[in-house]
Motif scaffolding. Structure first.
Motif, mmCIF file in Angstrom:
data_model
loop_
_atom_site.group_PDB
_atom_site.id
_atom_site.type_symbol
_atom_site.label_atom_id
_atom_site.label_comp_id
_atom_site.label_asym_id
_atom_site.label_seq_id
_atom_site.Cartn_x
_atom_site.Cartn_y
_atom_site.Cartn_z
ATOM 1 N N ASN A 1 13.155 13.658 -2.381
ATOM 2 C CA ASN A 1 13.676 12.970 -1.198
ATOM 3 C C ASN A 1 12.571 12.192 -0.516
ATOM 4 O OD1 ASN A 1 14.868 16.038 -1.147
ATOM 5 N ND2 ASN A 1 16.483 14.528 -0.880
ATOM 6 N N LEU A 2 12.975 11.147 0.201
ATOM 7 C CA LEU A 2 12.068 10.401 1.066
ATOM 8 C C LEU A 2 12.610 10.495 2.482
ATOM 9 C CD1 LEU A 2 9.538 8.545 1.138
ATOM 10 C CD2 LEU A 2 11.105 6.592 0.930
ATOM 11 N N TYR A 3 11.741 10.905 3.418
ATOM 12 C CA TYR A 3 12.160 11.137 4.797
ATOM 13 C C TYR A 3 11.493 10.113 5.724
ATOM 14 C CZ TYR A 3 13.422 15.768 2.971
ATOM 15 O OH TYR A 3 13.947 16.801 2.243
ATOM 16 N N SER A 4 12.316 9.416 6.489
ATOM 17 C CA SER A 4 11.823 8.559 7.561
ATOM 18 C C SER A 4 12.511 8.991 8.841
ATOM 19 C CB SER A 4 12.122 7.084 7.266
ATOM 20 O OG SER A 4 13.517 6.827 7.409
ATOM 21 N N SER A 5 12.167 8.353 9.958
ATOM 22 C CA SER A 5 12.807 8.703 11.226
ATOM 23 C C SER A 5 14.229 8.156 11.317
ATOM 24 C CB SER A 5 11.973 8.175 12.397
ATOM 25 O OG SER A 5 11.805 6.772 12.291
ATOM 26 N N GLN B 1 11.301 -2.601 7.181
ATOM 27 C CA GLN B 1 11.170 -1.200 6.810
ATOM 28 C C GLN B 1 12.462 -0.632 6.212
ATOM 29 O OE1 GLN B 1 10.481 1.416 10.137
ATOM 30 N NE2 GLN B 1 11.769 0.213 11.537
ATOM 31 N N TYR B 2 13.605 -1.162 6.619
ATOM 32 C CA TYR B 2 14.868 -0.646 6.100
ATOM 33 C C TYR B 2 15.063 -1.061 4.643
ATOM 34 C CZ TYR B 2 15.508 -0.207 11.122
ATOM 35 O OH TYR B 2 15.327 0.092 12.443
ATOM 36 N N ALA B 3 14.780 -2.307 4.342
ATOM 37 C CA ALA B 3 14.890 -2.778 2.965
ATOM 38 C C ALA B 3 13.856 -2.091 2.073
ATOM 39 C CB ALA B 3 14.718 -4.297 2.913
ATOM 40 N N PHE B 4 12.658 -1.891 2.623
ATOM 41 C CA PHE B 4 11.612 -1.219 1.858
ATOM 42 C C PHE B 4 12.003 0.234 1.573
ATOM 43 C CE2 PHE B 4 7.448 1.146 1.987
ATOM 44 C CZ PHE B 4 7.097 0.835 0.681
ATOM 45 N N PHE B 5 12.580 0.899 2.554
ATOM 46 C CA PHE B 5 13.022 2.277 2.367
ATOM 47 C C PHE B 5 14.064 2.355 1.257
ATOM 48 C CE2 PHE B 5 15.708 5.951 3.094
ATOM 49 C CZ PHE B 5 14.802 6.957 3.417
ATOM 50 N N GLU C 1 0.835 -1.206 0.000
ATOM 51 C CA GLU C 1 0.000 0.000 0.000
ATOM 52 C C GLU C 1 0.872 1.259 0.000
ATOM 53 O OE1 GLU C 1 -3.426 2.270 2.643
ATOM 54 O OE2 GLU C 1 -3.185 0.087 2.797
ATOM 55 N N ASN C 2 1.935 1.240 0.782
ATOM 56 C CA ASN C 2 2.811 2.407 0.817
ATOM 57 C C ASN C 2 3.557 2.586 -0.497
ATOM 58 O OD1 ASN C 2 3.119 3.859 3.634
ATOM 59 N ND2 ASN C 2 2.741 1.695 4.074
ATOM 60 N N MET D 1 13.943 3.657 -6.369
ATOM 61 C CA MET D 1 12.928 4.016 -7.359
ATOM 62 C C MET D 1 12.908 5.525 -7.585
ATOM 63 S SD MET D 1 8.815 3.211 -7.472
ATOM 64 C CE MET D 1 8.348 4.348 -6.153
ATOM 65 N N LEU D 2 12.971 6.311 -6.511
ATOM 66 C CA LEU D 2 12.958 7.762 -6.657
ATOM 67 C C LEU D 2 14.212 8.261 -7.372
ATOM 68 C CD1 LEU D 2 11.552 8.879 -3.184
ATOM 69 C CD2 LEU D 2 10.329 8.702 -5.362
ATOM 70 N N ALA D 3 15.326 7.556 -7.204
ATOM 71 C CA ALA D 3 16.567 7.965 -7.864
ATOM 72 C C ALA D 3 16.462 7.868 -9.382
ATOM 73 C CB ALA D 3 17.735 7.130 -7.354
ATOM 74 N N GLU D 4 15.498 7.108 -9.880
ATOM 75 C CA GLU D 4 15.283 7.014 -11.321
ATOM 76 C C GLU D 4 14.926 8.380 -11.907
ATOM 77 O OE1 GLU D 4 15.401 4.271 -13.315
ATOM 78 O OE2 GLU D 4 15.622 2.662 -11.827
ATOM 79 N N LEU D 5 14.431 9.299 -11.061
ATOM 80 C CA LEU D 5 14.039 10.629 -11.525
ATOM 81 C C LEU D 5 15.223 11.567 -11.673
ATOM 82 C CD1 LEU D 5 10.853 11.049 -9.304
ATOM 83 C CD2 LEU D 5 10.964 10.345 -11.710
ATOM 84 N N LYS D 6 16.372 11.183 -11.115
ATOM 85 C CA LYS D 6 17.587 12.015 -11.210
ATOM 86 C C LYS D 6 17.297 13.451 -10.803
ATOM 87 C CE LYS D 6 19.766 9.190 -14.819
ATOM 88 N NZ LYS D 6 18.838 8.063 -14.714
ATOM 89 N N ASP D 7 16.765 13.608 -9.603
ATOM 90 C CA ASP D 7 16.266 14.895 -9.149
ATOM 91 C C ASP D 7 16.739 15.179 -7.731
ATOM 92 O OD1 ASP D 7 14.592 17.045 -8.209
ATOM 93 O OD2 ASP D 7 13.167 16.578 -9.799
#
Length: 326
Positions: free
Chosen positions: A83-87, A63-67, A23-24, A73-79
């Motif tokens: 960013n993805l922020y977790s605790s 959660q670490y592997a999922f992060f 879902e996430n 996946m986000l790095a595919e955007l080359k941007d």
């Protein structure tokens, strides 16, 4: 008037907390699919990216592997604005500058500044070349500069024939300070760029470009020659500052290509509480072009290895010579 590079937008379909990885994952992918602004410009097939990374999900993934999977996946955007922020970690894309020469060394710069420089807000400044050239170092557009800071600095440089603004390694910050600083170098209002907004969930659903106008400051103006020093680490608001400054006839951009970052970022939240930031609104230059991948200098200069060994900043010395010959 743009006053910040950090807006929030609610993209979630539910307020219910869940750590379910699927879902996430789908929520993260959909947020970007509906709101990210550079898919077509960067020729990213986001559907293909979805399928490739979704195939790597497992129900037992921690959660670490999922992060890490989401970060890849986000790095595919080359941007650099995405960013993805977790605790426990922040996902970031740094490859936009890693293939470039540093062209700035803090210890070398400190040697030029010495210990007799002045400080006004986020500005560090002094005179060089026997008082003929003013030098100002601005490390971050997150560091505030007030109108009085700028007035005192310009008054201090009143007898200088030229000015160097060193924003190398400035990773950005507030567009307010970019606008405030740049407004000291023009006499008449001008269009310095444009911004577009998403009008729908399609990758090409954008408004018409809205002009961004810059008004001349009501305070002290500087209309003498200026050199702005840049390197690949100039990003976001620093890139925006260069985009404005290169429009003015007395300004020369010198150094290396900037890092870019011309997407106005928004944020959203995932069902597990993580936050994602991403480029949502394209910001264009005065000619209607994107500068997401950076801006080339008027004069390309790099710090040579020979000069570095001798404690010489090739870029700064080139700027001083340039201004003295103007």
């Amino acid at each position: 008037m743009l006053i910040s590079v950090f807006f929030c937008v609610s993209c979630r379909d539910t307020d219910e907390y869940t750590t379910d990885v699927r879902e996430n994952f789908e929520t993260l992918w959909r947020i970007l699919d509906e709101h990210y602004c550079f898919f077509e410009y960067k020729e990213v097939d986001w559907d293909e990216v979805h399928d490739r990374y979704a195939a790597q999900l497992t129900d037992t993934m921690n959660q670490y592997a999922f992060f890490d999977l989401c970060a890849s996946m986000l790095a595919e955007l080359k941007d650099g604005h995405t960013n993805l922020y977790s605790s426990f970690d922040v996902a970031r894309y740094w490859a936009w500058y890693t293939d470039y020469l540093p062209n700035f060394y803090e210890e070398l710069n400190n040697a030029y500044l010495g210990d007799d420089y002045k400080i006004a807000g986020g500005l560090e400044y002094k005179t060089m070349a026997d008082g003929q050239v003013g030098y100002v170092r601005y490390e971050s557009f997150s560091s505030g500069i007030g109108e009085s800071n700028l007035d005192y600095m310009f008054y201090y440089f009143r007898d200088c024939k030229g000015l160097i603004i060193d924003i190398r390694n400035n990773g950005g910050g507030s567009l307010t300070y970019s606008e405030r600083f740049a407004s000291r170098f023009l006499e008449e209002a001008c269009t310095v760029g444009y911004i577009q907004y998403k009008t729908g969930t399609g990758h090409s659903d954008f408004s018409e470009p809205y002009p961004i106008e810059l008004q001349p400051s009501a305070y002290i103006l500087w209309l003498r020659p200026v050199v702005v020093l840049t390197n690949r680490h100039c990003y976001s608001a620093a890139n925006d500052f260069v985009q404005k400054m290169r429009l003015f006839s007395q300004v020369t951009i010198m150094g290396d290509r900037t890092g870019g970052g011309s997407g106005f970022p928004f944020t959203s939240e995932l069902p597990n509480g993580w936050t994602v930031r991403f480029s949502a609104c394209p910001m264009l230059d005065a000619d209607g072009n994107l500068t997401e991948f950076g801006i080339d200098p008027d004069v390309q200069v790099s710090i040579t290895s020979e000069d570095l060994l001798r404690g010489v900043d090739t870029i700064l010395e080139s700027a001083i010579t340039f201004l003295l010959e103007e």
